[in-house]
Design a protein around this motif. Structure first.
Motif: not given
Length: 185
Positions: A17-21, A68-71
């Motif tokens: 989805g669009a939520a970074p975490g 720190h972030h998913a692709p």
């Protein structure tokens, strides 16, 4: 005159989805961006919900810090859409493909394959890749874009076969594209 009907599309992202975490939420599938079964379930649900097309944005650069972030993007969108083509019946299948980083013939061949496999449901968001990290590698991006879209639309998709003549697709109708994307017919 317009029909008064709205076309509904849905964008697939990297699976979280669009939520970074979102990938950190309890129960989140940590392999979501590579889980083709999950994308099939989403596409089938979208089709049941009368969504007309699925869109997968893509870029030829890694645009996040994976520590720190998913692709943001899933594995190869054309392959995902090919899987979805076989598991859905009516929904349109659209993705971005860069004319800066892919040869015109390769783009045409890939999208023609998706179009055939999906029985005419393929769509192409042709971009020249404006991301600074990607764009600075090619000064000829707009001429390549023209050549790629020209090759795709007028040469390959409109291929004609003729049972009455020993001609599948006349080579004269294809034209020639140089390595720099200059199309000559």
């Amino acid at each position: 005159m317009t029909s008064g009907q709205m076309v509904l599309g849905m964008q697939f992202s990297g699976g979280y989805g669009a939520a970074p975490g979102a990938w950190r939420l309890p129960g989140a599938n940590l392999n979501s961006y590579t889980d083709t079964d999950q994308f099939v379930r989403y596409a089938q649900a979208a089709e049941r919900g009368k969504i007309q097309l699925l869109f997968i944005a893509d870029t030829p650069v890694l645009d996040v810090d994976l520590d720190h972030h998913a692709p943001h993007h899933m594995i190869d969108p054309l392959l995902i859409l090919t899987v979805l083509a076989r598991e859905t019946e009516r929904i349109g299948l659209v993705t971005t493909a860069s004319t800066t980083f892919t040869e015109p013939y390769s783009l045409a061949r890939q999208f023609k394959a998706l179009d055939v496999i999906s029985h005419g449901r393929a769509g192409w968001n042709a971009v020249t890749t404006s991301d600074p990290a990607a764009a600075r590698t090619s000064a000829r991006r707009y001429s390549r874009s023209w050549a790629a879209t020209d090759w795709h639309t007028s040469r390959v998709i409109s291929s004609q076969c003729d049972h009455d003549r020993p001609l599948f697709l006349g080579s004269r109708s294809l034209g020639e594209t140089s390595a720099y994307g200059n199309c000559r017919t």
